[in-house]
Design a protein around this motif. Structure first.
Motif, mmCIF file in Angstrom:
data_model
loop_
_atom_site.group_PDB
_atom_site.id
_atom_site.type_symbol
_atom_site.label_atom_id
_atom_site.label_comp_id
_atom_site.label_asym_id
_atom_site.label_seq_id
_atom_site.Cartn_x
_atom_site.Cartn_y
_atom_site.Cartn_z
ATOM 1 N N LEU A 34 46.788 64.807 30.116
ATOM 2 C CA LEU A 34 45.953 65.758 29.955
ATOM 3 C C LEU A 34 46.169 66.304 28.601
ATOM 4 O O LEU A 34 45.642 67.537 28.205
ATOM 5 C CB LEU A 34 46.060 66.682 30.961
ATOM 6 C CG LEU A 34 45.731 66.380 32.264
ATOM 7 C CD1 LEU A 34 46.016 67.464 33.500
ATOM 8 C CD2 LEU A 34 44.185 66.162 32.460
ATOM 9 N N GLY A 35 46.898 65.811 27.655
ATOM 10 C CA GLY A 35 47.082 66.266 26.274
ATOM 11 C C GLY A 35 47.984 67.729 26.252
ATOM 12 O O GLY A 35 47.615 68.336 25.204
ATOM 13 N N GLN A 36 48.899 68.067 27.327
ATOM 14 C CA GLN A 36 49.376 69.285 27.067
ATOM 15 C C GLN A 36 50.746 69.169 26.376
ATOM 16 O O GLN A 36 51.507 67.882 26.548
ATOM 17 C CB GLN A 36 49.877 69.587 28.564
ATOM 18 C CG GLN A 36 48.745 69.858 29.501
ATOM 19 C CD GLN A 36 47.630 70.928 29.268
ATOM 20 O OE1 GLN A 36 48.135 72.225 29.065
ATOM 21 N NE2 GLN A 36 46.337 70.339 28.820
ATOM 22 N N ALA A 37 50.713 70.150 25.608
ATOM 23 C CA ALA A 37 52.036 69.663 24.434
ATOM 24 C C ALA A 37 53.205 69.828 25.291
ATOM 25 O O ALA A 37 54.168 69.263 24.877
ATOM 26 C CB ALA A 37 51.756 70.678 23.263
ATOM 27 N N VAL A 38 53.477 71.298 25.598
ATOM 28 C CA VAL A 38 54.516 71.348 26.250
ATOM 29 C C VAL A 38 55.095 70.927 27.618
ATOM 30 O O VAL A 38 54.114 70.772 28.350
ATOM 31 C CB VAL A 38 54.856 72.980 26.159
ATOM 32 C CG1 VAL A 38 56.473 73.432 26.674
ATOM 33 C CG2 VAL A 38 54.644 73.683 24.999
ATOM 34 N N GLY A 39 56.252 70.315 27.873
ATOM 35 C CA GLY A 39 56.529 69.373 28.790
ATOM 36 C C GLY A 39 56.163 70.256 30.168
ATOM 37 O O GLY A 39 56.622 71.552 30.247
ATOM 38 N N VAL A 40 55.895 69.678 31.155
ATOM 39 C CA VAL A 40 55.371 70.438 32.527
ATOM 40 C C VAL A 40 56.729 71.171 33.244
ATOM 41 O O VAL A 40 56.188 72.332 33.568
ATOM 42 C CB VAL A 40 54.713 69.330 33.491
ATOM 43 C CG1 VAL A 40 55.561 68.364 33.802
ATOM 44 C CG2 VAL A 40 54.193 70.123 34.472
ATOM 45 N N GLY A 41 57.657 70.700 32.905
ATOM 46 C CA GLY A 41 58.973 71.286 33.479
ATOM 47 C C GLY A 41 59.176 72.664 32.848
ATOM 48 O O GLY A 41 59.827 73.707 33.560
ATOM 49 N N LYS A 42 58.632 72.753 31.779
ATOM 50 C CA LYS A 42 58.632 74.164 30.945
ATOM 51 C C LYS A 42 57.521 75.073 31.225
ATOM 52 O O LYS A 42 57.653 76.105 30.843
ATOM 53 C CB LYS A 42 58.856 73.955 29.336
ATOM 54 C CG LYS A 42 59.945 73.024 28.887
ATOM 55 C CD LYS A 42 60.705 73.771 28.079
ATOM 56 C CE LYS A 42 62.326 73.439 28.279
ATOM 57 N NZ LYS A 42 62.291 72.028 27.859
ATOM 58 N N CYS A 43 56.392 74.325 32.086
ATOM 59 C CA CYS A 43 55.382 75.345 32.395
ATOM 60 C C CYS A 43 55.937 76.626 33.354
ATOM 61 O O CYS A 43 56.724 76.297 34.270
ATOM 62 C CB CYS A 43 54.483 74.435 32.882
ATOM 63 S SG CYS A 43 53.229 75.182 33.960
ATOM 64 N N GLU A 44 55.585 77.671 32.992
ATOM 65 C CA GLU A 44 55.924 78.866 33.736
ATOM 66 C C GLU A 44 55.032 79.006 34.913
ATOM 67 O O GLU A 44 53.736 79.361 34.731
ATOM 68 C CB GLU A 44 55.949 80.158 32.937
ATOM 69 C CG GLU A 44 57.276 80.177 32.250
ATOM 70 C CD GLU A 44 57.357 81.584 31.282
ATOM 71 O OE1 GLU A 44 56.823 82.438 31.766
ATOM 72 O OE2 GLU A 44 58.172 81.420 30.193
ATOM 73 N N LEU A 45 55.451 78.844 36.270
ATOM 74 C CA LEU A 45 54.380 78.854 37.292
ATOM 75 C C LEU A 45 53.815 80.224 37.463
ATOM 76 O O LEU A 45 52.915 80.343 37.979
ATOM 77 C CB LEU A 45 55.193 78.557 38.469
ATOM 78 C CG LEU A 45 55.721 76.834 38.620
ATOM 79 C CD1 LEU A 45 56.447 76.557 39.936
ATOM 80 C CD2 LEU A 45 54.415 75.905 38.654
ATOM 81 N N ASP A 46 54.637 81.172 37.133
ATOM 82 C CA ASP A 46 54.215 82.662 37.079
ATOM 83 C C ASP A 46 53.013 82.893 36.384
ATOM 84 O O ASP A 46 52.064 83.870 36.728
ATOM 85 C CB ASP A 46 55.270 83.653 36.870
ATOM 86 C CG ASP A 46 56.414 83.723 37.862
ATOM 87 O OD1 ASP A 46 56.117 83.721 39.328
ATOM 88 O OD2 ASP A 46 57.450 83.679 37.498
ATOM 89 N N GLY A 47 52.783 82.002 35.357
ATOM 90 C CA GLY A 47 51.576 82.302 34.434
ATOM 91 C C GLY A 47 50.418 81.273 34.692
ATOM 92 O O GLY A 47 49.489 81.526 33.895
ATOM 93 N N LEU A 48 50.783 80.481 35.798
ATOM 94 C CA LEU A 48 49.838 79.632 36.014
ATOM 95 C C LEU A 48 48.825 80.006 36.662
ATOM 96 O O LEU A 48 48.416 80.624 37.798
ATOM 97 C CB LEU A 48 50.553 78.398 37.053
ATOM 98 C CG LEU A 48 49.631 76.982 37.182
ATOM 99 C CD1 LEU A 48 49.261 76.315 35.869
ATOM 100 C CD2 LEU A 48 50.225 76.312 38.512
ATOM 101 N N ARG A 49 47.425 79.722 35.969
ATOM 102 C CA ARG A 49 46.004 80.321 36.680
ATOM 103 C C ARG A 49 45.046 79.272 36.313
ATOM 104 O O ARG A 49 45.014 78.386 35.632
ATOM 105 C CB ARG A 49 45.802 81.648 35.958
ATOM 106 C CG ARG A 49 46.632 82.684 35.724
ATOM 107 C CD ARG A 49 45.911 83.841 36.346
ATOM 108 N NE ARG A 49 46.871 85.023 36.226
ATOM 109 C CZ ARG A 49 48.439 84.811 36.595
ATOM 110 N NH1 ARG A 49 48.652 83.904 37.068
ATOM 111 N NH2 ARG A 49 49.230 85.812 36.313
ATOM 112 N N TRP A 50 43.866 79.406 37.122
ATOM 113 C CA TRP A 50 42.786 78.668 37.222
ATOM 114 C C TRP A 50 42.038 78.989 35.855
ATOM 115 O O TRP A 50 42.156 80.195 35.443
ATOM 116 C CB TRP A 50 41.819 78.564 38.094
ATOM 117 C CG TRP A 50 40.587 77.908 38.004
ATOM 118 C CD1 TRP A 50 39.275 78.313 37.156
ATOM 119 C CD2 TRP A 50 40.349 76.595 38.247
ATOM 120 N NE1 TRP A 50 38.494 77.109 37.385
ATOM 121 C CE2 TRP A 50 39.143 76.293 38.173
ATOM 122 C CE3 TRP A 50 41.050 75.622 38.983
ATOM 123 C CZ2 TRP A 50 38.591 74.838 38.372
ATOM 124 C CZ3 TRP A 50 40.693 74.311 39.174
ATOM 125 C CH2 TRP A 50 39.396 73.901 38.949
ATOM 126 N N GLY A 51 41.558 78.012 34.875
ATOM 127 C CA GLY A 51 40.904 78.397 33.669
ATOM 128 C C GLY A 51 41.576 78.338 32.364
ATOM 129 O O GLY A 51 41.022 78.555 31.456
#
Ligand code: MSP
Length: 661
Positions: free
Chosen positions: A472-489
């Motif tokens: 999906l072309g996401q730059a930062v690794g998914v493990g670093k994704c902060e779930l608290d900030g995950l939102r649709w859009g």
């Protein structure tokens, strides 16, 4: 400014070194890894401990049987456990061995604290003892058999140090009341509370009948009882007496199997209370994986090993299956059939298919770039709402360690996306401005949904989620994704997709199971390498490199004559799922067509081999390589330090089937 993260410390049991890991142990370690990844995505500074429990009479015996010193025996075993966790991508942050000096010191220190506080005294103990479970048994089965393992108990009398467990009945009951979440799940808590209410007997915590243990300072030949020793490992791993410096104690979570919950929820908090140390926050007891409704054991021949499954289907498949199939806390049945079914339906057809379909459509219609969404229709809104709602639900379930529920929610969103694509049919839309805009909305919506489910699935499926994230072309690794900030859009239009890789190649069930079982069989009963007189099998499989016999090992012509080599012609060649180094060949040897596996996949493409004439050892006993039958061996030179195989061949026309002499 870096914000100080909240710490989270979790542990698996430390595993006995008189055996090797099977799926049951792997289960606990996988769960710990899932929680670790999840907590990190929630912003915690996490430490996960696992390790090896290396003392006790069982190790003494096993080492004797192996003819080596105990220390040597346990070092090898600890290496094997550690190596497996590393190989499976679930390594400990702290791997603690009970023979580590820091651990020995911690145990001795804890004992001193308990003693100084008046909770330890010397006495005599006579009891029925199970040498297999390392425990005195209060209620033996008829015939003096161990209630846990059904094996005969031994009467043991010895001078022991005793721990005043009886003094902790009240404090423990008070503690359970004030900390209602300490024992999980609820059913186990009731079991423990009634056990403690029934009265606690003092506990012997040293032994003089065992040699292989941590010495009680100044009190030789006393050594510590295995559970006093083992439980303390959780503390030694994060600083021991200096635990305050590192700041991870008390543990937030001890994950244990249901068989060892009493040690963790009665003895362990009592030891810590006696030493005036903080008590862990939670002990979570999971159920057992059974094989055909029975406990796994080597003697029954029903042990399930992790490696063959991982070789065939990948680690994510094993992780997904273990967490999805059984409600965490309950017992479950392990079956290869269910494993492969779930793999094909949920992973290959589910997540894998959604990812490849979405990527292919974006590739074709938008040049591989995430399109811009246009006006939203009710069905787009509905899907967005469902995905957004799933975020909260999944996090809540992860928090409760309800992994099966969390995955169910994620997969129902994946299912909804499949239906959405099928009913919206972006592939049927034309190229008018309106239709192109509609396509953009549909594909942006699908890609955004994929991004969200990928982030949510990451703790359970780290390898494949990372691949989808990259896709999906996401730059930062998914493990670093902060779930608290995950939102649709949040998916940015214009982001370029990267090249799609197959996530979960579909497998044929019967063949997959046969191969997993064959690999397990190889691992459990390794075939000793057959000394081949003229050729040595290359490490990876049935391509032989000419061996150079030592001068002293000359053989007679009659020995050489035993090896039947013939000219063969390769008819087909294909790669083998789950065996990167092997190619599966069919070879015409004149009299018949043989299936032969050769360890040459890294050096020869399948296409380049078709029609090629090779030298084949045809009278080798057939064997299975990575679960695939190999009936013969292709001869190759082994070149350079890596042993690159170079196939032996012929410069003149030779007839297929001609004998090499
Ligand atoms: N050494 C002790 C633990 C000391 S912790 C301070 C011990 N070791 S063990 O190797 O026998 O077991 C470790 C864990 O594996 C236990 O939690 C046990 O419940 C778990 N399992 C062993 N077989 C299992 C299954 N078949 N299924 C699920 N877990 C099981 O006990």
């Amino acid at each position: 400014m870096t914000e100080k993260k909240e710490k989270f410390y979790l542990t698996t049991p430390i595993y006995y070194t008189n055996g090797l890991p099977h799926i049951g142990h792997t289960y606990t370690t996988i769960v710990a890894d899932v929680i670790r990844r999840y907590k990190r995505m929630r912003g915690y500074d996490v430490v996960m401990t696992t390790g090896t429990d290396e003392h006790g009479v069982n190790v003494e015996r096993a080492a004797k049987k192996a003819g080596v010193a105990e220390s040597e025996f346990v070092a090898k075993m600890a290496d094997a456990w550690r190596a497996l966790w590393d190989e499976l991508g679930i390594p400990a942050d702290e791997f603690v061995r009970t023979t580590d000096l820091k651990h020995v010191r911690t145990v001795q220190w804890l004992f001193r604290q308990c003693k100084e506080n008046g909770y330890v005294y010397k006495g005599n103990y006579t009891g029925l003892y199970c040498i297999y479970d390392n425990a005195f048994v209060n209620e033996p089965k008829p015939g003096n058999l161990c209630p846990d393992c059904d094996r005969p108990l031994e009467t043991v009398t010895e001078e022991n140090y005793f721990f005043k467990l009886s003094a902790f009945q009240r404090p423990l009951l008070d503690f359970y009341r004030k900390n209602p979440d300490f024992i999980q799940p609820e059913t186990r808590k009731n079991e423990i509370v009634s056990f403690v209410e029934g009265g606690l007997k003092d506990l012997s915590i040293t032994r003089t009948t065992i040699r292989w243990g941590i010495p009680v300072p100044g009190e030789e030949p006393h050594v510590f009882y295995v559970w006093f020793d083992a439980l303390t490992a959780y503390l030694s791993a994060v600083g021991g007496p200096e635990y305050e410096k590192r700041g991870y104690w008390p543990a937030d979570l001890h994950l244990v199997g249901k068989d060892i919950i009493r040690f963790h929820t009665v003895y362990w908090p009592a030891f810590l209370m006696a030493a005036m140390l903080p008590v862990p926050k939670q002990v979570w007891a999971h159920g057992w994986f059974l094989m055909d409704a029975a406990k796994m054991s080597k003697s029954k021949g029903n042990v399930v090993l992790p490696r063959p499954i991982v070789n065939m289907l990948g680690m994510d498949a094993l992780r997904y299956f273990l967490l999805r199939e059984v409600v965490f806390g309950q017992d479950g049945n392990f079956s290869y059939d269910a494993l492969v079914t779930r793999y094909n339906s949920d992973l290959a057809n589910g997540l894998g298919n959604l990812a490849s379909r979405t990527a292919a459509l974006i590739e074709k219609n938008f040049d591989g770039k995430i399109p811009k969404p246009g006006a939203r229709q009710p069905q787009d809104e509905a899907l967005a709402k469902e995905a957004q709602a799933a975020i909260g639900e999944v996090l809540e379930n992860y928090d409760k360690l309800s992994f099966a529920r969390a995955l169910e929610t994620i997969w129902s969103v994946i299912g909804a996306a499949d239906k959405y694509l099928t009913s919206e049919q972006p592939w049927a839309l034309g190229n008018s401005e309106d239709e192109q805009a509609r396509k953009g909305t549909i594909l942006w919506t699908t890609a955004e949904l994929l991004r969200i489910v990928t982030a949510l699935a990451y703790p359970v499926l780290p390898d494949s989620a990372s691949k989808v994230w990259l896709l999906l072309g996401q730059a930062v690794g998914v493990g670093k994704c902060e779930l608290d900030g995950l939102r649709w859009g949040q998916l940015a239009p214009g982001t370029a997709l990267s090249k799609a890789q197959t996530l979960f190649p579909r497998v044929e069930k019967t063949e997959a199971i046969e191969r997993i079982e064959a690999m397990a069989n190889e691992e459990l009963n390794p075939t000793p390498a057959v000394p081949a007189p003229a050729a040595t099998p290359a490490s990876a499989g049935g391509a032989a490199a000419a061996a150079v016999p030592a001068a002293s090992e000359k053989i007679g012509i009659e020995d050489f004559a035993k090896v039947e080599m013939r000219v063969g012609q390769i008819k087909t060649a294909e790669r083998i799922v789950g065996a990167d180094k092997l190619l599966k060949l069919t070879v015409d040897i004149g009299t018949e067509i043989r299936q032969i596996c050769a360890g040459i996949a890294q050096y020869y493409t399948p296409e380049s081999l078709i029609g090629r004439k090779v030298a084949v050892v045809v009278n080798l006993a057939p064997r299975k390589l990575r679960g695939v039958e190999s009936n013969g061996m292709i001869v190759a030179a082994s070149v350079g330090p890596e042993g690159r195989p170079v196939l032996a061949g012929f410069h003149e026309e030779v007839e297929v089937g001609a004998r090499l002499k």
